[in-house]
Write a protein that holds these residues in place. Structure first.
Motif, short mmCIF file in Angstrom:
data_model
loop_
_atom_site.label_atom_id
_atom_site.label_comp_id
_atom_site.label_asym_id
_atom_site.label_seq_id
_atom_site.Cartn_x
_atom_site.Cartn_y
_atom_site.Cartn_z
N LEU A 1 7.54 -4.90 -3.81
CA LEU A 1 8.31 -4.63 -5.20
C LEU A 1 7.32 -5.16 -6.48
N ALA A 2 6.55 -6.00 -6.10
CA ALA A 2 5.68 -6.40 -7.19
C ALA A 2 4.65 -5.54 -7.64
N VAL A 3 4.34 -4.35 -6.97
CA VAL A 3 3.35 -3.30 -7.38
C VAL A 3 4.33 -1.99 -7.73
N ALA A 4 5.29 -1.98 -7.46
CA ALA A 4 6.31 -0.77 -7.83
C ALA A 4 6.58 -0.53 -9.15
N PRO A 5 6.40 0.80 -9.67
CA PRO A 5 6.42 0.76 -11.16
C PRO A 5 7.87 0.82 -11.62
N PRO A 6 8.44 -0.36 -12.68
CA PRO A 6 9.76 -0.42 -12.87
C PRO A 6 10.46 0.77 -12.97
N GLU A 7 9.93 1.98 -13.45
CA GLU A 7 10.44 3.08 -13.81
C GLU A 7 10.88 3.71 -12.47
N LEU A 8 10.40 3.36 -11.26
CA LEU A 8 10.76 3.95 -10.09
C LEU A 8 11.60 2.99 -9.09
N VAL A 9 12.00 1.91 -9.60
CA VAL A 9 12.90 0.90 -8.66
C VAL A 9 14.39 1.09 -8.97
N LEU A 10 15.11 1.12 -8.02
CA LEU A 10 16.32 1.07 -7.67
C LEU A 10 16.92 -0.33 -6.99
N VAL A 11 18.40 -0.52 -7.10
CA VAL A 11 18.64 -1.66 -6.14
C VAL A 11 20.00 -0.99 -5.45
N GLU A 12 20.02 -1.49 -4.31
CA GLU A 12 21.37 -1.39 -3.40
C GLU A 12 21.91 -2.52 -2.44
N THR A 13 22.79 -2.32 -1.85
CA THR A 13 23.44 -3.28 -1.13
C THR A 13 23.23 -2.62 0.56
N ASP A 14 23.54 -1.49 0.63
CA ASP A 14 23.71 -0.96 1.89
C ASP A 14 24.65 -1.78 3.02
N ALA A 15 25.57 -2.26 2.01
CA ALA A 15 26.96 -2.85 2.46
C ALA A 15 27.47 -2.02 3.52
N GLU B 1 0.84 -1.21 -0.10
CA GLU B 1 -0.05 0.07 0.03
C GLU B 1 0.91 1.19 0.00
N MET B 2 1.86 1.26 0.90
CA MET B 2 2.81 2.51 0.84
C MET B 2 3.61 2.57 -0.47
N ALA B 3 3.84 1.37 -1.16
CA ALA B 3 4.49 1.36 -2.43
C ALA B 3 3.53 2.13 -3.48
N GLN B 4 2.31 1.90 -3.21
CA GLN B 4 1.47 2.57 -4.32
C GLN B 4 1.41 4.19 -4.04
N LEU B 5 1.45 4.28 -2.76
CA LEU B 5 1.73 5.78 -2.50
C LEU B 5 2.69 6.49 -3.01
N CYS B 6 3.88 5.75 -2.83
CA CYS B 6 5.30 6.32 -3.42
C CYS B 6 5.16 6.49 -4.91
N ALA B 7 4.59 5.47 -5.74
CA ALA B 7 4.52 5.59 -6.82
C ALA B 7 3.64 6.60 -7.29
N ALA B 8 2.55 7.05 -6.62
CA ALA B 8 1.84 8.15 -7.08
C ALA B 8 2.68 9.42 -7.21
N LYS B 9 3.57 9.37 -6.13
CA LYS B 9 4.29 10.82 -5.85
C LYS B 9 5.38 10.91 -6.54
N GLY B 10 5.64 9.80 -7.41
CA GLY B 10 6.92 9.57 -8.12
C GLY B 10 8.30 9.64 -7.48
N TRP B 11 7.95 8.85 -6.17
CA TRP B 11 9.26 8.64 -5.38
C TRP B 11 9.92 7.29 -5.83
N PHE B 12 11.39 7.43 -5.62
CA PHE B 12 11.97 6.07 -6.01
C PHE B 12 12.12 5.02 -4.95
N MET B 13 11.92 3.85 -5.04
CA MET B 13 11.94 2.87 -4.06
C MET B 13 13.25 2.16 -4.17
N SER B 14 14.26 1.90 -3.59
CA SER B 14 15.46 1.42 -3.42
C SER B 14 15.66 -0.03 -2.58
#
Length: 299
Positions: A235-249, A205-218
């Motif tokens: 992740l499954a509902v996040a638009p591919p154009e707003l998805v990032l990947v990270e390690t937080d290593a 639900e929060m991912a859909q809100l972030c998507a509506a705002k155009g916020w990136f999700m890493s």
């Protein structure tokens, strides 16, 4: 945006690393190199200052598997200075600078608002540097900081939001057990044009809100954990154009290497797991992620 040329043959001295991290890193063998990605991507959030290899070794290992760009993230004033210097010295590294949410109440407890303001001013100077593309990681963390630290965290978060907007830099958000307050403060202050939820921890639900705002999700390595179904649903509902990947290593090492030291070269493991969750070809997701990261950080 070009980096300045390296200033010398060696990397700047790393900030002090907590003994707990030292012991854990030395006690575990690093995972093997994964198969290289066909489409190069970026690690949108890493902490080279907390990792065992030298910066040069870490960058070489990452590049060998198709991780060609790194965003080095500072968590306090000293580590942010280090991040900016490493970014200035290495063409493939950009920096993000901030006071971590847990740093703000520590400073306030140690020296009151004056010490916190002094540190925020230092972050402001660093954030103006050309090799610094983001203000972060900032935000709220109610997991480690009790009610007595909430005021300082929220005050610091608001200051970082203002800084990112004033300098037109990306905002990188750390949000742990504080979703509602993070969203409320972003609404009250007005989010920067480019806002990134680092190590995304919300639900679908929060991912859909972030998507509506155009916020990136890493998404980090914890999206691969067996108990992380809510993250995979997000992740499954996040638009591919707003998805990032990270390690937080060196944290959040992806399965099957959980518990061993994380590093930027393990990005392919997480990205392939993400592609499986999304039902997308690896190359398609990598193409999205590469373009998204460049757009989010403005390089």
């Amino acid at each position: 945006m070009p980096h300045s040329a390296p200033q010398g043959p060696s990397e700047p001295e790393r900030p002090h690393r907590p003994e707990r991290i030292e012991r854990r890193a030395r006690a575990q063998e690093p995972p093997p190199l994964p198969e290289p990605l066909a489409v190069p991507v970026a690690d949108s959030h890493t902490h080279l200052d907390m990792q065992e290899p030298s910066v040069a070794e870490a960058l070489a290992a990452a590049s060998s598997v198709g991780v060609e760009t790194l965003v080095q993230v500072g968590c306090d004033l000293e580590r942010s200075r280090w991040a900016a210097q490493v970014a200035a010295d290495h063409e493939s590294v950009w920096a993000a600078v901030a006071l971590h949410p847990n740093e703000a109440p520590r400073l306030a407890a140690e020296g009151g608002d004056g010490l916190l303001d002094e540190a925020l001013a230092g972050i402001g100077k660093l954030a103006a540097l050309p090799e610094v593309l983001a203000v972060g990681e900032t935000g709220l963390d109610y997991f480690r900081t009790g009610p007595e630290g909430v005021e300082a965290q929220q005050r610091s978060f608001r200051a970082h939001i203002e800084l990112a907007k004033r300098l037109d830099k990306a905002l990188v958000i750390h949000d742990r057990e504080a979703h509602q307050d993070v969203l409320r403060i972003l609404a009250e202050e007005g989010a920067p044009e480019r806002t990134v939820f680092h190590c995304y921890s919300g639900d679908a639900e929060m991912a859909q809100l972030c998507a509506a705002k155009g916020w990136f999700m890493s998404f980090a390595g914890n999206v691969t954990f067996k108990n992380a179904r809510p993250l995979r649903e997000a992740l499954a509902v996040a638009p591919p154009e707003l998805v990032l990947v990270e390690t937080d290593a060196p944290f959040l090492t992806p399965a099957p290497y959980r518990g061993r030291p994380n590093a930027p070269y393990l990005i392919p493991v997480t990205l392939r797991a993400m592609a499986e969750t999304l039902g997308m070809p690896e190359t398609s997701l990598a193409t999205h992620v590469a373009a998204n990261t460049a757009r989010a950080f403005g390089y």
